[in-house]
Write an enzyme that holds these catalytic residues in place. Structure first.
Site, PDB file in Angstrom:
ATOM      1  N   SER A   1       0.839  -1.196   0.000  1.00  0.00           N
ATOM      2  CA  SER A   1       0.000   0.000   0.000  1.00  0.00           C
ATOM      3  C   SER A   1       0.876   1.248   0.000  1.00  0.00           C
ATOM      4  O   SER A   1       1.590   1.484  -0.969  1.00  0.00           O
ATOM      5  CB  SER A   1      -1.008   0.033   1.138  1.00  0.00           C
ATOM      6  OG  SER A   1      -2.009   0.988   0.811  1.00  0.00           O
TER       7      SER A   1
ATOM      8  N   HIS B   1       3.115  14.793   4.969  1.00  0.00           N
ATOM      9  CA  HIS B   1       2.964  16.224   4.691  1.00  0.00           C
ATOM     10  C   HIS B   1       3.565  16.960   5.883  1.00  0.00           C
ATOM     11  O   HIS B   1       3.217  16.660   7.029  1.00  0.00           O
ATOM     12  CB  HIS B   1       1.489  16.596   4.519  1.00  0.00           C
ATOM     13  CG  HIS B   1       0.754  15.704   3.574  1.00  0.00           C
ATOM     14  ND1 HIS B   1       0.796  15.871   2.215  1.00  0.00           N
ATOM     15  CD2 HIS B   1      -0.005  14.603   3.801  1.00  0.00           C
ATOM     16  CE1 HIS B   1       0.069  14.931   1.631  1.00  0.00           C
ATOM     17  NE2 HIS B   1      -0.424  14.141   2.581  1.00  0.00           N
TER      18      HIS B   1
ATOM     19  N   CYS C   1      -1.143  -3.892   4.037  1.00  0.00           N
ATOM     20  CA  CYS C   1      -1.989  -5.071   4.070  1.00  0.00           C
ATOM     21  C   CYS C   1      -1.126  -6.327   4.194  1.00  0.00           C
ATOM     22  O   CYS C   1       0.100  -6.265   4.203  1.00  0.00           O
ATOM     23  CB  CYS C   1      -2.847  -5.142   2.804  1.00  0.00           C
ATOM     24  SG  CYS C   1      -1.873  -5.182   1.277  1.00  0.00           S
TER      25      CYS C   1
END
Length: 500
Positions: free
Chosen positions: A451, A456, A471
């Protein structure tokens, strides 16, 4: 095939490093003791020069290696000032009280503190090497614990129940029990534990989980060195060699490997008190690192020999000019003062390798670095929910960091994202980062086969927002120590959401 097998193992640092400096010492010294005995070796006492190498160069030196993990690390000092400030003082005052009660009381308590420290080190290594074995029956972990404790406690029980020609510190420091039957019962219990361990290993292989090489080598080395050094041989030289080398060298290596990872991960932002300290953790500087430890150990032992023991004058000639206080009341404060580094080491070692990640305090952030700087070595006694369900769709973490550092360093952030993914066992497909300009923040994502990790940053407020979703068998919580080690947040919030 052999390369793939070694690469898949749960090493702390690397296959070569762990095999050479953490696992091999116990095995090599034990085999050397056996060969020495079979070849007719009969020396029962340790020669002065062998004593200098083993006791001063390894045993006492490993105590001072802790400095690089504690008092020489600015982040550690600022995170836990009371711990590092009060521990030496309390160790000395407690030692004075014990010595006032009697010199044997002092040495006996110190001996049992030392042996507890030795036993717990082997347990700690065992749990680190078992860290990836998730979703297994709790009984399997209990058997691992029983096996490593049995490997250390059975020889100690035997020692208490049988007369030995060696001591830990001074003659009579261990309590003598005239109970040979207790040693026999302990031996039978230990044999049963080892049988259960073998059955458990066979069950793991049948499940297709594979063979955990470092965990098994750690157990074999511990069992061999403790059994041969204490039970099989009644010899001071063998005991000194197996006891010290099996414990001291792995610990010195652990500190060096930790410092090397710290210097590499933090780069020019090293938290060591002085910039030159980080340069000790390179292969070229290993002799300097060892010389520094030996110098401190030699100074301590010289003071001991000059003031108290008077046993190795040929090794500590300069210290022979000190007044002998071997039978003086001054030993009530002097002996605990000289033993203070050792006692402090025993106490601090119970704290510095803890690897929690849920504590959002500054001290919790520092503790979280432990997992990062020991690669992905997070130790938990009980597998968490995502570990018990390895084929769940995945776990999603929202991470908020405040009061951060390194929010403008794109190169450092990319390296950290890759390290974080590796700590979870994830595969990095690519890292994309965008810098909004000088003094501004960074946004980006690490694309994973499992994934992603997105980030940020807002340097003007010291804030970073991260999103981790993985996952399959990957646990995104394994990335938290790496991220906290780089950003050094003063405050952390972690929100978990199970997907699917």
């Amino acid at each position: 095939m052999a390369h793939s097998f070694l690469k898949a193992q749960p090493w702390i640092f690397s296959a070569r490093f762990d095999l050479g400096f953490i696992l091999a010492p116990a095995l090599v010294v034990t085999l050397a003791a056996l060969v020495w005995s079979l070849s007719g070796g009969a020396a029962s006492e340790t020669s002065p020069w062998v004593w200098l190498v083993l006791v001063v160069g390894v045993d006492v030196a490993h105590v001072y290696s802790t400095l690089f993990r504690t008092y020489l690390d600015r982040a550690e000092l600022s995170a836990r000032p009371w711990l590092y400030g009060l521990t030496p003082l309390l160790a000395w005052l407690g030692g004075c009280l014990l010595y006032w009660c009697g010199s044997l009381v002092f040495w006996r308590v110190l001996a049992y503190a030392a042996v507890f420290h030795f036993v717990r080190q082997q347990y700690g290594f065992m749990m680190i090497y078992a860290r990836r074995e998730r979703g297994l029956p709790p009984l399997f972990r209990r058997i691992d614990k029983a096996a490593i404790y049995g490997a250390t406690l059975y020889p100690l029980i035997y020692w208490h129940c049988h007369q030995r020609e060696f001591s830990w510190f001074i003659e009579g420091d261990f309590i003598r029990l005239d109970l040979p039957l207790l040693a026999t019962v302990a031996g039978l219990a230990y044999a049963a534990i080892l049988a259960a361990y073998v059955i458990k290993e066979a069950a793991l292989l049948r499940r297709g989980i594979g063979f955990n090489l470092p965990r098994n080598l750690l157990l074999v080395g511990t069992a061999m060195s403790w059994f041969i050094g204490i039970v099989l041989f009644d010899n001071d030289l063998v005991f000194t060699g197996t006891n010290i080398i099996a414990h001291g060298i792995p610990y010195i290596a652990l500190i060096w490997g930790y410092g090397r990872n710290q210097a590499r991960l933090q780069g020019g932002r090293s938290s060591f008190l002085a910039p030159w300290i980080a340069h000790l953790f390179t292969w070229r500087a290993v002799p300097v690192y060892m010389a520094a430890l030996f110098g401190l150990a030699y100074l301590e032992e010289g003071l001991w020999d000059g003031f108290v023991w008077r046993e190795h004058g040929s090794l500590f000639g300069l210290f022979g000019t000190l007044p002998s206080l071997g039978s003086s009341d001054a030993l009530i404060w002097l002996a605990p003062l000289l033993a203070m580094p050792q006692a402090t080491h025993y106490i601090l070692d119970a704290f510095i390798w803890r690897m929690q990640t849920r504590d959002t305090s500054k001290a919790g952030s520092v503790r979280a670095r432990t997992g990062a700087l020991l690669m992905d070595a997070r130790v938990t006694d009980q597998p968490q929910a995502v570990q018990a369900q390895p084929f769940a769709p995945g776990l999603h973490l929202l991470v908020d960091f405040w009061e951060c550092r390194g929010l403008r360093d794109a190169e450092g952030i990319e390296r950290t994202l890759r390290e974080a993914a590796a700590a979870c066992g994830a595969t990095v497909l690519g890292v994309i980062l965008h810098n909004f300009g000088e003094g501004a923040g960074i946004t980006g994502v690490a694309l994973l086969a499992e994934s992603h990790i997105s980030i940020h940053t807002w340097p003007e407020t010291g804030y970073a927002a991260l999103d981790l979703f993985m996952c399959g068998r990957c646990d995104p919580r394994g990335a938290l120590p790496v991220l906290e080690a780089w950003f050094s947040p003063g405050r952390t919030r972690i929100t978990e959401h199970r997907r699917g």
